[in-house]
Motif scaffolding. Sequence first.
Motif, PDB file in Angstrom:
ATOM      1  N   ARG A 143       0.775  -1.015   0.020  1.00  0.00           N
ATOM      2  CA  ARG A 143      -0.119  -0.018  -0.024  1.00  0.00           C
ATOM      3  C   ARG A 143       0.852   1.350  -0.090  1.00  0.00           C
ATOM      4  O   ARG A 143       0.154   2.170  -0.254  1.00  0.00           O
ATOM      5  CB  ARG A 143      -0.643  -0.083   1.285  1.00  0.00           C
ATOM      6  CG  ARG A 143      -1.890  -1.148   1.318  1.00  0.00           C
ATOM      7  CD  ARG A 143      -2.784  -1.127   2.236  1.00  0.00           C
ATOM      8  NE  ARG A 143      -3.805  -2.251   2.230  1.00  0.00           N
ATOM      9  CZ  ARG A 143      -4.854  -2.319   1.809  1.00  0.00           C
ATOM     10  NH1 ARG A 143      -5.186  -1.273   1.087  1.00  0.00           N
ATOM     11  NH2 ARG A 143      -5.568  -3.504   1.636  1.00  0.00           N
ATOM     12  N   HIS A 423     -12.522  -8.240  -9.371  1.00  0.00           N
ATOM     13  CA  HIS A 423     -11.413  -7.705  -8.644  1.00  0.00           C
ATOM     14  C   HIS A 423     -10.732  -9.141  -7.663  1.00  0.00           C
ATOM     15  O   HIS A 423     -11.457 -10.033  -7.539  1.00  0.00           O
ATOM     16  CB  HIS A 423     -11.880  -6.819  -7.447  1.00  0.00           C
ATOM     17  CG  HIS A 423     -11.074  -6.306  -6.377  1.00  0.00           C
ATOM     18  ND1 HIS A 423     -10.363  -6.909  -5.466  1.00  0.00           N
ATOM     19  CD2 HIS A 423     -10.816  -4.907  -6.505  1.00  0.00           C
ATOM     20  CE1 HIS A 423      -9.556  -5.891  -4.912  1.00  0.00           C
ATOM     21  NE2 HIS A 423      -9.637  -4.759  -5.333  1.00  0.00           N
ATOM     22  N   GLU A 426     -12.025  -8.508  -3.861  1.00  0.00           N
ATOM     23  CA  GLU A 426     -13.350  -8.292  -3.524  1.00  0.00           C
ATOM     24  C   GLU A 426     -14.453  -8.836  -4.275  1.00  0.00           C
ATOM     25  O   GLU A 426     -14.300  -8.467  -5.683  1.00  0.00           O
ATOM     26  CB  GLU A 426     -13.492  -6.674  -3.692  1.00  0.00           C
ATOM     27  CG  GLU A 426     -12.687  -6.017  -2.493  1.00  0.00           C
ATOM     28  CD  GLU A 426     -13.139  -6.039  -1.238  1.00  0.00           C
ATOM     29  OE1 GLU A 426     -14.116  -6.334  -0.863  1.00  0.00           O
ATOM     30  OE2 GLU A 426     -12.295  -5.908  -0.331  1.00  0.00           O
ATOM     31  N   LEU A 441     -15.526   1.122 -13.227  1.00  0.00           N
ATOM     32  CA  LEU A 441     -15.472   0.274 -12.044  1.00  0.00           C
ATOM     33  C   LEU A 441     -16.702  -0.060 -11.592  1.00  0.00           C
ATOM     34  O   LEU A 441     -17.538   0.979 -11.118  1.00  0.00           O
ATOM     35  CB  LEU A 441     -14.446   0.850 -10.981  1.00  0.00           C
ATOM     36  CG  LEU A 441     -13.005   0.956 -11.477  1.00  0.00           C
ATOM     37  CD1 LEU A 441     -12.062   1.592 -10.286  1.00  0.00           C
ATOM     38  CD2 LEU A 441     -12.346  -0.212 -12.296  1.00  0.00           C
ATOM     39  N   ASP A 443     -19.557  -1.960  -8.550  1.00  0.00           N
ATOM     40  CA  ASP A 443     -19.740  -2.620  -7.279  1.00  0.00           C
ATOM     41  C   ASP A 443     -21.145  -3.081  -7.129  1.00  0.00           C
ATOM     42  O   ASP A 443     -22.183  -2.302  -7.164  1.00  0.00           O
ATOM     43  CB  ASP A 443     -19.498  -1.565  -6.075  1.00  0.00           C
ATOM     44  CG  ASP A 443     -19.535  -2.468  -4.678  1.00  0.00           C
ATOM     45  OD1 ASP A 443     -19.687  -3.507  -4.651  1.00  0.00           O
ATOM     46  OD2 ASP A 443     -18.900  -1.883  -3.767  1.00  0.00           O
ATOM     47  N   TRP A 486      -6.314  -6.112 -12.623  1.00  0.00           N
ATOM     48  CA  TRP A 486      -5.944  -5.740 -11.301  1.00  0.00           C
ATOM     49  C   TRP A 486      -4.629  -5.971 -11.135  1.00  0.00           C
ATOM     50  O   TRP A 486      -4.243  -7.224 -11.623  1.00  0.00           O
ATOM     51  CB  TRP A 486      -7.034  -6.261 -10.646  1.00  0.00           C
ATOM     52  CG  TRP A 486      -8.758  -5.729 -10.741  1.00  0.00           C
ATOM     53  CD1 TRP A 486      -9.571  -6.351 -11.584  1.00  0.00           C
ATOM     54  CD2 TRP A 486      -9.153  -4.535 -10.233  1.00  0.00           C
ATOM     55  NE1 TRP A 486     -10.801  -5.793 -11.336  1.00  0.00           N
ATOM     56  CE2 TRP A 486     -10.443  -4.747 -10.379  1.00  0.00           C
ATOM     57  CE3 TRP A 486      -8.670  -3.700  -9.187  1.00  0.00           C
ATOM     58  CZ2 TRP A 486     -11.448  -3.774 -10.257  1.00  0.00           C
ATOM     59  CZ3 TRP A 486      -9.578  -2.716  -8.816  1.00  0.00           C
ATOM     60  CH2 TRP A 486     -10.829  -2.746  -9.266  1.00  0.00           C
ATOM     61  N   PRO A 491      -3.189  -3.733  -3.726  1.00  0.00           N
ATOM     62  CA  PRO A 491      -4.731  -3.232  -3.560  1.00  0.00           C
ATOM     63  C   PRO A 491      -5.125  -2.111  -4.422  1.00  0.00           C
ATOM     64  O   PRO A 491      -4.725  -1.197  -4.125  1.00  0.00           O
ATOM     65  CB  PRO A 491      -4.879  -3.267  -2.164  1.00  0.00           C
ATOM     66  CG  PRO A 491      -3.865  -4.145  -1.422  1.00  0.00           C
ATOM     67  CD  PRO A 491      -2.627  -3.663  -2.477  1.00  0.00           C
ATOM     68  N   GLY A 492      -6.008  -2.316  -5.127  1.00  0.00           N
ATOM     69  CA  GLY A 492      -6.999  -1.470  -5.790  1.00  0.00           C
ATOM     70  C   GLY A 492      -6.154  -0.779  -7.198  1.00  0.00           C
ATOM     71  O   GLY A 492      -6.624  -0.105  -8.066  1.00  0.00           O
ATOM     72  N   LYS A 506      -4.827   4.237  -9.832  1.00  0.00           N
ATOM     73  CA  LYS A 506      -5.522   3.461  -8.569  1.00  0.00           C
ATOM     74  C   LYS A 506      -6.496   4.638  -8.351  1.00  0.00           C
ATOM     75  O   LYS A 506      -6.425   5.865  -8.200  1.00  0.00           O
ATOM     76  CB  LYS A 506      -4.659   3.400  -7.518  1.00  0.00           C
ATOM     77  CG  LYS A 506      -5.274   2.655  -6.314  1.00  0.00           C
ATOM     78  CD  LYS A 506      -3.802   2.363  -5.126  1.00  0.00           C
ATOM     79  CE  LYS A 506      -4.822   1.683  -4.130  1.00  0.00           C
ATOM     80  NZ  LYS A 506      -5.887   2.579  -3.266  1.00  0.00           N
ATOM     81  N   SER A 507      -7.880   4.237  -8.224  1.00  0.00           N
ATOM     82  CA  SER A 507      -8.780   5.106  -7.871  1.00  0.00           C
ATOM     83  C   SER A 507      -8.928   5.309  -6.123  1.00  0.00           C
ATOM     84  O   SER A 507      -8.611   4.130  -5.785  1.00  0.00           O
ATOM     85  CB  SER A 507     -10.014   4.632  -8.343  1.00  0.00           C
ATOM     86  OG  SER A 507     -11.448   5.197  -7.823  1.00  0.00           O
ATOM     87  N   SER A 509     -11.828   5.377  -5.156  1.00  0.00           N
ATOM     88  CA  SER A 509     -13.084   4.661  -4.614  1.00  0.00           C
ATOM     89  C   SER A 509     -12.990   3.209  -4.314  1.00  0.00           C
ATOM     90  O   SER A 509     -13.868   2.546  -3.958  1.00  0.00           O
ATOM     91  CB  SER A 509     -14.008   4.837  -6.074  1.00  0.00           C
ATOM     92  OG  SER A 509     -14.173   6.205  -6.315  1.00  0.00           O
ATOM     93  N   VAL A 510     -11.739   2.619  -4.763  1.00  0.00           N
ATOM     94  CA  VAL A 510     -11.657   1.213  -4.593  1.00  0.00           C
ATOM     95  C   VAL A 510     -10.461   0.952  -3.691  1.00  0.00           C
ATOM     96  O   VAL A 510      -9.373   1.334  -4.097  1.00  0.00           O
ATOM     97  CB  VAL A 510     -11.373   0.329  -5.784  1.00  0.00           C
ATOM     98  CG1 VAL A 510     -11.067  -1.235  -5.384  1.00  0.00           C
ATOM     99  CG2 VAL A 510     -12.812   0.553  -6.505  1.00  0.00           C
TER     100      VAL A 510
END
Length: 510
Positions: A143, A423, A426, A441, A443, A486, A491-492, A506-507, A509-510
């Motif tokens: 991260r 993803h 997720e 993207l 959800d 991805w 992550p993301g 990388k947004s 939002s995710v």
Amino acid sequence: MPKRQADEDETIASPSTALKNGQRVTAAAEGENRDEEMGEFEDPYGDDFESEDEEEDEIIELNDDDEDQEEEEAAEESESLEKKSQPKKETPRLYLPHRSAPLGPDEVLEPDPTVYDMLHRINLNWPCLSFDILPDNLGNERRGYPKSTYFVTGTQAKRKKENEITVVKLSELSKTLENEEDSEAESDNDDSDPVLESRSLPTTDTTNRIRVSPHAAKTNEYLTASMSESGDIYIWDITPHFSAFDTPGTVITKAMNRPVHTIRAHGGVEGYAVDWSPHVTTGQLLTGDVTGRIHLTTRGTSSWTTDKVPFVGHDSGASVEELQWSQSEKSVFASGGSDGFIRVWDIRSKKHKPALSVRASNSDVNVMSWSKNVSYLLASGHDDGSWSIWDLRTFNANASDEPPLPAASFSFNKSAITSIEFHPTEESIVAVSSEDNTVMLWDLSVEADDEEIAAQKRDDAAGELDDIPPQLLFVHWQKDVKEVHWHGQIPGMIMSTGGEGISVWKSISV
């Protein structure tokens, strides 16, 4: 089926112009800059009013405060004149891919950096229809910044002899700068720019699809399969090219730049579908061509073997556009074809016929993705711009039974779906790219209640957002986008390839 294009670029790594949901369109103003000029006014009668008995000129002395004030007034006047001479900017407006008119000759799309955690664009020598991210040993759940990533791609050069398989390392990928102060501070640090390193393996044809073995990091053997325009499938061992980035002095011989095996079972017929088995660590892959044939190739102790009898089950003349191994069943895979059907197969069947079939679309099934988190979920993207999520438990072998309905389906895009991928962790999030130049993207777990819908209508008095599904999280704009993946260890993070290079982003939002 992906469309080809070629455009020569220099190899650079630079910030991207990709866009988000809520992108703005700015029109370049027309007109010339005009500087205002001020002349002197002479009074021809001024001498008549001067005092005759005045013997010397009056001298006025200015103190420091007066001098400072005059300088400030002059600066303000100069700034005012400069502003007047500059062209007026039009008010930015929201760009909606599904509704907005095509951009005019004086219009440009500008990204909103505040909605990206990271945003970079990489230009290679030639456009790439396909790429794949290389798993590495730098750790999972990375991260922090700066980030590093590795990937492999195949080119679409203007001349056949200029094509290549390119292994790339990107490092020093920094967080997106959100304001001018951050930009100035970042520009003082020469080490902040992204670093691109690459190794090339020559190949004679355009690469339609390329995939790396999912076991590469575990086995330390980076087997990569590329489907060429000629119909041959090349298997490369890019382990030394990958290792050379982090092991100074690594020597790559000519022999290492050649394929370790070539699959010619398709007889020179072009194809786009290839997938490595997630279960067989030594190497097993499926390949499909535009005549509807699917071949299974397995690596033995000393060589590779391709089954002579192909799997055939799509309608006559229908192309196999996509292949996906089951993530839970070692012998099961799914295929998507230009006949609009999804077929599910078992390689143990001697008949080489599909066990289950369902019509997924009245147009081509271009792409699919089998969920790594929920073994019975399969996503499919179609040529008419729609995409669906299927629960394979509802499929049945009896063709006379009522066909199953998708668990979810969207027709928001108005152009063909070019890539779709669940993803990696997720289960409800899906990335979808389209020929409308977007990566979206979604959800699927989001359901807007009546209060949220009412609040949105109050905030959106113009009604611009009233037809946007609540499941849509984010929109990234990228010209002629072909494929999206991805990053399984960051992550993301997403990578997407298009006509003007590869975006790494990388947004928030995710």
